[in-house]
Design an enzyme around this catalytic site. Structure first.
Site, PDB file in Angstrom:
ATOM      1  N   GLY A  30       0.813  -1.212   0.000  1.00 48.26           N
ATOM      2  CA  GLY A  30       0.000   0.000   0.000  1.00 48.26           C
ATOM      3  C   GLY A  30       0.845   1.259   0.000  1.00 48.26           C
ATOM      4  O   GLY A  30       2.051   1.236   0.251  1.00 48.26           O
ATOM      5  N   GLU A 107      -0.442 -10.455   4.450  1.00 46.74           N
ATOM      6  CA  GLU A 107      -0.172  -9.436   5.477  1.00 46.74           C
ATOM      7  C   GLU A 107      -0.423  -9.974   6.880  1.00 46.74           C
ATOM      8  O   GLU A 107       0.343  -9.692   7.807  1.00 46.74           O
ATOM      9  CB  GLU A 107      -1.034  -8.199   5.209  1.00 46.74           C
ATOM     10  CG  GLU A 107      -0.586  -7.396   4.000  1.00 46.74           C
ATOM     11  CD  GLU A 107      -1.546  -6.280   3.631  1.00 46.74           C
ATOM     12  OE1 GLU A 107      -1.126  -5.365   2.905  1.00 46.74           O
ATOM     13  OE2 GLU A 107      -2.720  -6.329   4.055  1.00 46.74           O
TER      14      GLU A 107
END
Length: 222
Positions: A30, A107
């Site tokens: 991100g 993640e």
């Protein structure tokens, strides 16, 4: 650079400055994390910082290569010193929803393997109660039965479709991504467990069980 981007950069750089020489770092996916990686690349070049990174997506691995961050794997380093990642929503109790980048399965694995989980956000991501749609990675074979179970849980699952491609978003692991709205989530840990108990669900984007090792860095625009 606009104010939101400046806040993200501030948070990312602060997290990167926490990284010590010689450690193994989990690298999330991100825009805010990429600012952290940018700063890590600068420190490698200017300070001789020696680290190894474990990327959570193909995109992160490519960005690490661009910034000169050497990479390794969880197979070689199953325990990480620190993981740096972003979030879509974070409560004051440090429970969160992640997965806008469709990398939440990896993640969560990386965050679980880390001794310390550092989450970098801008102030717009701070919320009193989680209420965003929950990203869920689903085995393609099972998406019909999984969606039925999600509806029974009170959710509204919607397949995530590509923006610059026709058809569904496919994760780096080859699975479908659904976004499931539940409204306000009063008990994130309970919802996290309930979703993951459905056969065919690989992982969901509620991160409610790592609060003790989580540090949240909120970037400022100035």
């Amino acid at each position: 650079m606009d104010l939101v981007a400046q806040a993200k950069k501030n948070a990312g750089h602060r997290a990167a400055d926490m990284v010590k020489d010689g450690i193994i770092v989990g690298l999330g996916t991100g825009s805010t994390v990429f600012f952290a990686m940018e700063r890590l690349g600068e420190r490698i070049k200017t300070e001789g910082l020696s680290i190894l990174g474990v990327p959570t997506s193909h995109q992160t691995a490519m960005r690490a290569e661009e910034y000169g961050i050497p990479l390794t794997t969880l197979s070689l380093h199953p325990v990480l010193d620190i993981a740096i990642d972003g979030a879509d929503q974070v409560t004051p109790s440090k429970q969160m929803i992640k997965g806008r980048g469709a990398a939440h399965l990896r993640e969560k694995i990386v965050a679980d393997a880390a001794k310390q989980f550092v989450v970098v956000i801008d102030s717009a991501k701070e919320v009193p109660v989680l209420d965003a749609a929950v990203p869920i990675e689903i085995l393609p074979f099972a998406y019909g039965s999984v969606c039925k179970k999600l509806v029974e849980l009170g959710g509204e699952p919607v397949m995530r479709n590509g923006v610059k491609k026709d058809g569904p978003v496919i994760s780096d692991n080859g699975n479908y991504i659904f976004d499931c709205a539940f409204g306000k989530v009063d008990d994130p840990a309970l919802l996290e467990s309930a979703i993951n108990s459905i056969p065919g669900v690989l992982e969901n984007g509620v991160f409610a069980k790592m609060t003790e090792k989580t540090i949240v860095i909120v970037g400022k625009s100035a």
